[in-house]
Each structure stands twice: as structure tokens, then as C-alpha cells.
Design a protein around this motif. Structure first.
Motif, PDB file in Angstrom:
ATOM      1  N   ALA A   1       0.744  -1.385   0.030  1.00 57.92           N
ATOM      2  CA  ALA A   1      -0.059   0.053  -0.021  1.00 57.92           C
ATOM      3  C   ALA A   1       0.786   1.140  -0.035  1.00 57.92           C
ATOM      4  N   TYR A   2       1.894   1.373   0.781  1.00 62.21           N
ATOM      5  CA  TYR A   2       2.777   2.528   0.915  1.00 62.21           C
ATOM      6  C   TYR A   2       3.579   2.718  -0.329  1.00 62.21           C
ATOM      7  N   SER A   3       3.710   1.649  -1.020  1.00 58.18           N
ATOM      8  CA  SER A   3       4.554   1.777  -2.342  1.00 58.18           C
ATOM      9  C   SER A   3       3.918   2.408  -3.358  1.00 58.18           C
ATOM     10  N   GLY A   4       2.586   2.775  -3.353  1.00 57.10           N
ATOM     11  CA  GLY A   4       2.080   3.298  -4.273  1.00 57.10           C
ATOM     12  C   GLY A   4       1.531   2.653  -5.543  1.00 57.10           C
TER      13      GLY A   4
ATOM     14  N   ILE B   1      -0.717   0.258  -5.835  1.00 58.07           N
ATOM     15  CA  ILE B   1      -2.245   0.038  -5.660  1.00 58.07           C
ATOM     16  C   ILE B   1      -2.905   1.050  -6.329  1.00 58.07           C
ATOM     17  N   THR B   2      -4.044   0.594  -7.145  1.00 53.67           N
ATOM     18  CA  THR B   2      -5.000   1.528  -7.636  1.00 53.67           C
ATOM     19  C   THR B   2      -6.281   1.407  -7.006  1.00 53.67           C
ATOM     20  N   SER B   3      -6.705   2.296  -6.249  1.00 53.71           N
ATOM     21  CA  SER B   3      -8.004   2.013  -5.618  1.00 53.71           C
ATOM     22  C   SER B   3      -9.363   1.671  -6.713  1.00 53.71           C
ATOM     23  N   THR B   4     -10.101   0.672  -6.324  1.00 53.05           N
ATOM     24  CA  THR B   4     -11.322   0.516  -6.990  1.00 53.05           C
ATOM     25  C   THR B   4     -12.573   0.916  -6.413  1.00 53.05           C
ATOM     26  N   ASN B   5     -12.366   1.328  -5.190  1.00 54.16           N
ATOM     27  CA  ASN B   5     -13.336   1.574  -4.338  1.00 54.16           C
ATOM     28  C   ASN B   5     -13.597   3.425  -4.159  1.00 54.16           C
ATOM     29  N   GLU B   6     -14.731   3.605  -4.377  1.00 55.12           N
ATOM     30  CA  GLU B   6     -14.954   5.102  -4.189  1.00 55.12           C
ATOM     31  C   GLU B   6     -14.827   5.537  -2.798  1.00 55.12           C
ATOM     32  N   GLY B   7     -13.877   6.790  -2.901  1.00 57.16           N
ATOM     33  CA  GLY B   7     -13.773   7.395  -1.416  1.00 57.16           C
ATOM     34  C   GLY B   7     -12.490   6.794  -0.659  1.00 57.16           C
ATOM     35  N   VAL B   8     -12.000   5.598  -1.305  1.00 57.09           N
ATOM     36  CA  VAL B   8     -10.858   5.072  -0.445  1.00 57.09           C
ATOM     37  C   VAL B   8      -9.699   5.411  -1.212  1.00 57.09           C
ATOM     38  N   ASP B   9      -8.791   5.762  -0.553  1.00 55.64           N
ATOM     39  CA  ASP B   9      -7.334   6.341  -1.003  1.00 55.64           C
ATOM     40  C   ASP B   9      -6.436   5.093  -1.448  1.00 55.64           C
ATOM     41  N   ASP B  10      -5.623   5.383  -2.641  1.00 48.97           N
ATOM     42  CA  ASP B  10      -4.846   4.276  -2.886  1.00 48.97           C
ATOM     43  C   ASP B  10      -4.060   3.602  -1.845  1.00 48.97           C
ATOM     44  N   LYS B  11      -3.405   4.406  -0.931  1.00 52.85           N
ATOM     45  CA  LYS B  11      -2.614   3.632   0.256  1.00 52.85           C
ATOM     46  C   LYS B  11      -3.383   3.211   1.317  1.00 52.85           C
ATOM     47  N   ALA B  12      -4.699   2.927   1.423  1.00 54.10           N
ATOM     48  CA  ALA B  12      -5.381   2.688   2.418  1.00 54.10           C
ATOM     49  C   ALA B  12      -5.566   1.224   2.596  1.00 54.10           C
ATOM     50  N   ILE B  13      -5.904   0.618   3.425  1.00 53.82           N
ATOM     51  CA  ILE B  13      -6.124  -0.746   3.911  1.00 53.82           C
ATOM     52  C   ILE B  13      -7.532  -0.745   4.428  1.00 53.82           C
ATOM     53  N   MET B  14      -8.451  -1.404   3.693  1.00 49.68           N
ATOM     54  CA  MET B  14      -9.948  -1.352   4.132  1.00 49.68           C
ATOM     55  C   MET B  14     -10.220  -2.467   5.088  1.00 49.68           C
ATOM     56  N   ILE B  15     -10.842  -2.044   6.242  1.00 46.54           N
ATOM     57  CA  ILE B  15     -11.336  -3.060   7.174  1.00 46.54           C
ATOM     58  C   ILE B  15     -12.914  -3.228   7.161  1.00 46.54           C
ATOM     59  N   MET B  16     -13.317  -4.673   6.534  1.00 41.31           N
ATOM     60  CA  MET B  16     -14.625  -4.763   6.155  1.00 41.31           C
ATOM     61  C   MET B  16     -15.357  -5.958   7.118  1.00 41.31           C
ATOM     62  N   LEU B  17     -16.362  -5.519   7.492  1.00 40.51           N
ATOM     63  CA  LEU B  17     -17.157  -6.644   8.309  1.00 40.51           C
ATOM     64  C   LEU B  17     -18.323  -6.972   7.440  1.00 40.51           C
ATOM     65  N   ASP B  18     -18.175  -8.394   7.084  1.00 42.74           N
ATOM     66  CA  ASP B  18     -19.159  -8.691   6.043  1.00 42.74           C
ATOM     67  C   ASP B  18     -18.904  -8.051   4.813  1.00 42.74           C
ATOM     68  N   GLN B  19     -20.127  -7.160   4.377  1.00 41.22           N
ATOM     69  CA  GLN B  19     -19.913  -6.377   3.106  1.00 41.22           C
ATOM     70  C   GLN B  19     -20.044  -4.943   3.336  1.00 41.22           C
ATOM     71  N   ASP B  20     -19.778  -4.741   4.674  1.00 39.84           N
ATOM     72  CA  ASP B  20     -19.811  -3.275   5.358  1.00 39.84           C
ATOM     73  C   ASP B  20     -18.252  -2.923   5.475  1.00 39.84           C
ATOM     74  N   ARG B  21     -17.929  -1.681   5.099  1.00 43.15           N
ATOM     75  CA  ARG B  21     -16.734  -1.131   5.371  1.00 43.15           C
ATOM     76  C   ARG B  21     -16.825  -0.332   6.679  1.00 43.15           C
ATOM     77  N   ILE B  22     -15.959  -0.859   7.658  1.00 41.33           N
ATOM     78  CA  ILE B  22     -15.735  -0.129   8.923  1.00 41.33           C
ATOM     79  C   ILE B  22     -15.147   1.022   8.985  1.00 41.33           C
ATOM     80  N   THR B  23     -13.900   0.926   8.408  1.00 43.30           N
ATOM     81  CA  THR B  23     -12.983   2.152   8.264  1.00 43.30           C
ATOM     82  C   THR B  23     -11.991   1.694   7.223  1.00 43.30           C
ATOM     83  N   ALA B  24     -11.409   2.675   6.521  1.00 40.21           N
ATOM     84  CA  ALA B  24     -10.357   2.583   5.527  1.00 40.21           C
ATOM     85  C   ALA B  24      -9.010   3.588   5.939  1.00 40.21           C
TER      86      ALA B  24
END
Length: 730
Positions: A170-173, A175-198
């Protein structure tokens, strides 16, 4: 209070009653009708509720934390289902209750909310990094850099390695985000289909811990909730279904409609008998009772209370009991008039002498309602809240509203004649019972009747076995619309391969419904197979299910324990209150003996006639305990008063006098309470009938014990005191 102010207040009361009822029924402009504003329970609106138990050996704070975490997870699942006004709550230590209004498929709902949560860490392009199994902890800590709070994660050894590699990518740059509102360098934390935080990776993390921060920091609530959800993936709790109920909106709406009609009929019967017995006084009471009903329903709207079918029964019952405060006051006014006092003085004295009895009687009933709320199940809690609102409202309407109306009436020139106050032409009070009875002299006969009935009833119940409902024994209930009248024995034959040994009874207005009960708690799959088997023979489908309930075998033991605990707690609280109010233990012990008698008599009745004992029975027992104490306190208040007024009378004379003076009031209150409930018994569904039957039995039992038992017991405890007083020359 001046007469002018009384007239203004009386006019205001009448206007509020008239306008209030119109708005409540029809609504006006921006004000909706009370029916549109009230929240209705699942038994009226239809839907599913399920109680699930955690399979865990955890205890103490760890268990509490785990259950809170599980609740948060299920809450998110329910919200994700898009169900309006759904609720998730913790019951007891290890159980979670989920209510899903409007849902008809219990199996799908239970599968959706009860499965193990899947926690995943994903790169911004959706690549899976690690799962919740590799997170060992998630905690809230102070964020000294940004202020507020931060979330601290701890990984397992395997999780540490995976997370280090993920942060490097993620830090290397790259990765290209495919999720709206999510930074390229983010790591998404998902519970089932819900995004808790990114959270965005700020550097490569090669340790077993990391922190999630944001500018300004998280609030404690945000951090706690997020941490709980993250821990959910690492600390899954297996949930087992122990209670399920499905109710269609059709059957609930029909029960609501019939309950409203039955309630209106019961209210009109009470209004009529009050006018017949108390003339213009009764009319004033009817105005106060009309305001009382408005206060109760609008208080429920204001509190956001949920109205259930048992809650409707509680409202109707509370109306019957609210009459009691007026009856106490009016009976006293009639006595004062019979003594030769003017109506104005009689009204003033009647209220002054009766206020203590009204408050003592209502407070003791309130104690029972509070215990009912604290110990009872969710359904019973709704019944208790309605009852508590009713008790407070009845005190206000009787002590304040009725007093304003009646005192103004007594001061008028047109309505100050004695005939308007429930008094005969010769000055004697109108009454059901004119004869004077020797209660204390015949007390051993009453003892014998009670003991004989208790022994016979309990013996029959124990030998034959009490008729416990499935909520006590565990089991399943399914109510089906067959579209035709069927033979119950044929239905049993169609289900013979399941080895359920079901009971099958006909139901519904046209006897085209059946209710199947089994002592086996069937899972969803087996319930579906039962319906399918009946479908082959009768052509019904899943859509034919009107209601179903399932209780695990452990639930019944808890219900029995709660029933015993409720009665003991209520009795102790009442005993303490009565001892404080009457300044002697003898009144308190006598009253508690009456409570024990009432409980045993009700059990004897249920054993003798094999009436089903279920969850509503617990609510009825406690309500009856409160009702019985109410009646007893009124008699005891009069005994206390007469022992001060007529010191030359013997104890037996004063007790007989007191019971006879209050006898008409006891009978009147019982009649009005029963009248309020009879239409419910005859017109509405079995779910309300299960509340009403024990209540009606309890009213009769409570009246018997307060008149024929508690005062004689008080005599037994106090007669030695009388001999001592005579010996010392008092």
C-alpha cells in the motif's frame, strides 16, 4: 381554591377531553391520530423476533464485552437488511433478542443475523490481505498526537507477517483504488460487506501492533464501536436459536381491531355502571376516566413505548382498576352524607379521609408493576410499563381531576342535593350489599374453604400434571390457515412420521385455522418439512403460516425461576412498605399471607381445570398480587382509622365494622374490573385471552382473600394485644 378557578379548570378539563378524543381518533391538521403515532409490537404489525444464546464459557466483564461486541455486529447486519424500526438488545447474560418488523421468513432472517461475522482486511483494489482470525485484539487508547482517541490493533504472528507485506504494497503506491472514496494507500477493514474504516498507510509497519488515527482523533464512542466490530472477527461467538416467533400482520391487525372494539365496550359498561351507582358523581368520574385513557395512550406515544396485545389488556385492566380510586372516594362521600353532613362538607371530608387509602393502595400496586418490569421478559415488560403509566394516571385523575369536578358540583345550587351523590331518599347510601356480616366469627369456615380448595387443586395438578405451555416446557407452535375446516385427527396422522405427538386444535372465526403444538423445539428446516407434509394433503404453502413460535427447553426453567423470584421480591417490598405505613409488622404479615393464599389458589385453579400455564401467567400472578394488596390496604386503612375512633369497641367489632364499611367498594371495584375484561375474553385472540383469564380469576381470588382472609389473620395476630390492653386497664 376559589369557585371561579374551579369553574375555569373544570371547563378546561372538559374541553381537553372532547378535543383530545377527537384528535386521538381522527387527527387534526399536523396532529395525527394516536393510532398513527403509536408504535405497535410484532404481534400486531407482524414480523419475526428471535432470541439467540451465545455458546461460550466466558463470565464477568469478558462475557459482557463479548456480548456487546456481538450485539454491535448483529445490529449492523440488521441495519444492512434495510428493516425499519428493527431492534437488537441483550437479554440476561448470554442472550440477544432481535426484533424484525415486517419480516415473514424466519429462516432467512435468522440465517442473516446469526451467522459468524467475517472480518477482512483488503487493499484499496479489493485484494484480501488477512482475516479477523489473525487479529488478536483491538483496543481504545488516548491519541496524544491528534487529541481524542485512537484504535490499537494487535496481530498474531501470522497476521503480523501478512500485515507487514500489505502495508509495504500500500505504501509503495503500486495499488490503484477500485472503491470510491478509498485512498490508493488505504487498507480497508470490512465486516461482511460493510466497510468499518479505511485508514491510510503512513509507513511500512513490521511490528505486531498498529494504530488507527485521524485528524482530531476519534470520539470515545466511535473508537469503542469500531474496536468492538474489529474484535468481532477475532472473537466470534456461536449463537444458537432458543426462541423464535413469527406473526403475520393480518392476524395481528385483526386482533388489534377486535381489541379496540372490546375495550370500547368495556369502557362504556364501566361508564354506565358508575352513573347507575353514583348518579352525577359517576358522571364526573366518567369524565375523569375519559381523561385518564387519553393520558395513558398519549404518555405511551411520548415515551415511544411499544403497544402489544398484552399491553392493550393492561390498558383495559388499568381502566377497571382506575375506577377503584374514584369508588374509594365516592363511597366515603356517601358515608359522610349518611351521617347528616351537607354535600359540600361531605365532599371535602370524603376526599380528605380517602386520600391515604387511594395513595397506599396505588403505591402497593405500583410496587408489583415495577418488579414485573425488572424481572419479566420483554413482552411482560411492555405489559408492566403500560400498567405503571396507568397507575400514575389514575392517581392524578382521581385525586386532582375528580376532586375539582365534584367539589364544584357540590358548591352549585342545582346539583347539591343528596340524591345526586348515590344516596337514597332516606339518606342511606346506595349499595349492593345491605346486610352486616360477622366475618371474624366465621373466619374458621373461610380458612377451611381456602385450605380445602388449595389442597384439592394442587393435588389434582401434581398427580395429573400441570398444563405447562411450550414457553415453559420447550416446544413449537404453528398456526396455519387451512382454507377449510379440517379433522384434527387427520392432521395428526399426516404428521405421524415426524414423531412429534402434536396437539392440534381448530381456531379462527370460521374454524378454518389450526394450531399445532409440540413439546419438541423444531428447527427451521423441520418446521418447513411439517408445513410441506400438510401441503401435500391440504394444498397449503408457507404463505399459509399465520404465526409460529419455538422455545428451547432451558427457557421454561428460567421463566419458573423468574416467577418465584418476582413474587418473593414483590412480597418483601410490599411488606416493608406496609410496615412503614402502618407502624406495625402485623398488618404487613397479614397482607403477605393473603398474597401467598392468592398465588396458591390460582395454582390450584390451574391445576384443577388444567388451564395452560405460560409466560402471561407470570404477569397475571404479579398483577393479581398488586390488585389483592390494593384491596387489602383499603380495608386495613379503615381498620386503623376505626381502632382510633372507636376505642371502646372490641377488636372483633372494629374489624367487622371496617370490612362491612368497605365491602360495597370491594364488590364494586371487582365488578368494574371484570366488566372491563369480559369483552376482551369473548371477542379477541388467544394471545390476549391467555392474559385475561388469569387476571379475571385473580380479581375474584384477590377480592376473596382481602375480605375473608387477611383481616381474620390480622385478628389472630392482634387478639393477644387486646387481652394485654384489657389486663392493664387500657
Amino acid at each position: 381554591m376559589s369557585s371561579k378557578l374551579k369553574r375555569i379548570l373544570a371547563l378546561l378539563i372538559i374541553i381537553v377531553v372532547l378535543v383530545g378524543w377527537y384528535v386521538s381518533i381522527f387527527g387534526v391538521g399536523a396532529f395525527s391520530s394516536v393510532k398513527d403515532l403509536l408504535k405497535f409490537g410484532l404481534d400486531i404489525n407482524g414480523g419475526v423476533y428471535v432470541v439467540m444464546e451465545a455458546e461460550t464459557d466466558l463470565t464477568g466483564d469478558t462475557l459482557t464485552e463479548t456480548m456487546e461486541q456481538t450485539k454491535e455486529i448483529i445490529d449492523r447486519r440488521v441495519n444492512g437488511m434495510g428493516i425499519s424500526e428493527a431492534s437488537v438488545s441483550i437479554e440476561g447474560d448470554k442472550r440477544i433478542r432481535i426484533e424484525l418488523p415486517g419480516v415473514e421468513n424466519a429462516e432467512e432472517a435468522i440465517a442473516a443475523v446469526g451467522k459468524t461475522a467475517q472480518l477482512k482486511f483488503l487493499l484499496a483494489d479489493g485484494t484480501l490481505v488477512l482475516t479477523g482470525d489473525e487479529v488478536s485484539d483491538a483496543r481504545v487508547d488516548a491519541d496524544t498526537e491528534n487529541g481524542g482517541r485512537l484504535i490499537k490493533l494487535t496481530f498474531t504472528d501470522e497476521g503480523t507477517a501478512k500485515f507487514t507485506e500489505a502495508t509495504r504494497k500500500a505504501y509503495s503506491g503500486a495499488i490503484t483504488s477500485t472503491n470510491e472514496g478509498v485512498d490508493d494507500k488505504a487498507i480497508m477493514i470490512m465486516l461482511d460487506q460493510d466497510r468499518i474504516t479505511a485508514p491510510v498507510v503512513q509507513e511500512v509497519i513490521n511490528t505486531s501492533t498498529c494504530t488507527i488515527t485521524r485528524p482530531g482523533g476519534f470520539t470515545f464512542e466511535e473508537a469503542s464501536t469500531t474496536a468492538a466490530l474489529i474484535r468481532g472477527g477475532a472473537l466470534p461467538v456461536q449463537l444458537n436459536e432458543i426462541t423464535t416467533s413469527v406473526q403475520t400482520a393480518t392476524i395481528g391487525a385483526d386482533a388489534l381491531h377486535k381489541s379496540i372494539i372490546a375495550g370500547a365496550i368495556g369502557l362504556l359498561l364501566i361508564f354506565l355502571i358508575m352513573v347507575l351507582m353514583y348518579n352525577v358523581l359517576g358522571l364526573m368520574a366518567d369524565i375523569a376516566l375519559s381523561l385518564y385513557v387519553l393520558i395513558v395512550v398519549w404518555a405511551m406515544v411520548a415515551m415511544g413505548a411499544v403497544l402489544t396485545l398484552p399491553g392493550i389488556a393492561a390498558i383495559i385492566l388499568s381502566i377497571g382498576m382506575a375506577v377503584d380510586a374514584n369508588v374509594i372516594i365516592f363511597s366515603r362521600i356517601k358515608e359522610e352524607i349518611a351521617k347528616g353532613k351537607t354535600t359540600r362538607v361531605a365532599v371535602s371530608e370524603g376526599f380528605r379521609h380517602s386520600i391515604t387509602s387511594v395513595l397506599d393502595a396505588q403505591v402497593t400496586t405500583l410496587i408489583a408493576a415495577v418488579v414485573l418490569y425488572l424481572v419479566g421478559s420483554t413482552v411482560v415488560k411492555g405489559f408492566a410499563i403500560t400498567l405503571m403509566i396507568g397507575i400514575v394516571a389514575s392517581i392524578f385523575t382521581a385525586v386532582v381531576v375528580t376532586q375539582i369536578l365534584v367539589s364544584l358540583l357540590a358548591e352549585s345550587g342545582k346539583f347539591n342535593e343528596k340524591k345526586y351523590y348515590g344516596v337514597n331518599e332516606d339518606g342511606t347510601p346506595k349499595s349492593f350489599i345491605k346486610k352486616e356480616f360477622k366475618f371474624i366469627k366465621n373466619r374458621k369456615i373461610y380458612y377451611a374453604i381456602s385450605i380445602a380448595f388449595i389442597v384439592i387443586g394442587l393435588a389434582v395438578g401434581l398427580i395429573r400434571g400441570f398444563n405447562y405451555g411450550i414457553d415453559f416446557t420447550g416446544g413449537t407452535m404453528i398456526q396455519l390457515d387451512m382454507g377449510q375446516t379440517v379433522d384434527t385427527e387427520e392432521v395428526k396422522d399426516a404428521l405421524s412420521s415426524f414423531e412429534l405427538k402434536p396437539s392440534v386444535v381448530l381456531a379462527g372465526d370460521n374454524r378454518e385455522q389450526i394450531i399445532i403444538r409440540t413439546v419438541k423445539a423444531m428447527e427451521n428446516e423441520e418446521r418447513r418439512e411439517v408445513v410441506a407434509a400438510l401441503g401435500e394433503k391440504y394444498g397449503i404453502t408457507e404463505d399459509s403460516i399465520l404465526a409460529s413460535e419455538q422455545f428451547g427447553p432451558t427457557v421454561g426453567d428460567e421463566l419458573k425461576g423468574n416467577a418465584i423470584r418476582s413474587i418473593v421480591i414483590a412480597a418483601i417490598c410490599m411488606l416493608i412498605y406496609i410496615i412503614i405505613r402502618f407502624k406495625t409488622w402485623k398488618y404487613g404479615v397479614s397482607a403477605v399471607v393473603g398474597l401467598g393464599h392468592d398465588v396458591l389458589i390460582m395454582l390450584a385453579v390451574y391445576g384443577l381445570f388444567s388451564i395452560i400455564i405460560n409466560n402471561p401467567f407470570i404477569a397475571a400472578i404479579l398483577t393479581v398480587v398488586g390488585y389483592s394488596i390494593n384491596d387489602t390496604i383499603v380495608i386495613f386503612d379503615r381498620i386503623r382509622e376505626n381502632r382510633e375512633l372507636y376505642k371502646k369497641n372490641s377488636l372483633e367489632q372494629n374489624l367487622d365494622l371496617s370490612i362491612n364499611q368497605t365491602l360495597n367498594r370491594s364488590v364494586m371495584t371487582s365488578i368494574t374490573t371484570l366488566l372491563a375484561m369480559v369483552p376482551l375474553l369473548l371477542m379477541v385472540s388467544s394471545s390476549i385471552r391467555e392474559f385475561v383469564i388469569p387476571l379475571m380469576i385473580g380479581v375474584l381470588v384477590g377480592t376473596f382473600s382481602s375480605v375473608f382472609l387477611t383481616s381474620p389473620v390480622l385478628y389472630e395476630l392482634s387478639k393477644g394485644e387486646e387481652r394485654t390492653n384489657r389486663y392493664v386497664g387500657k
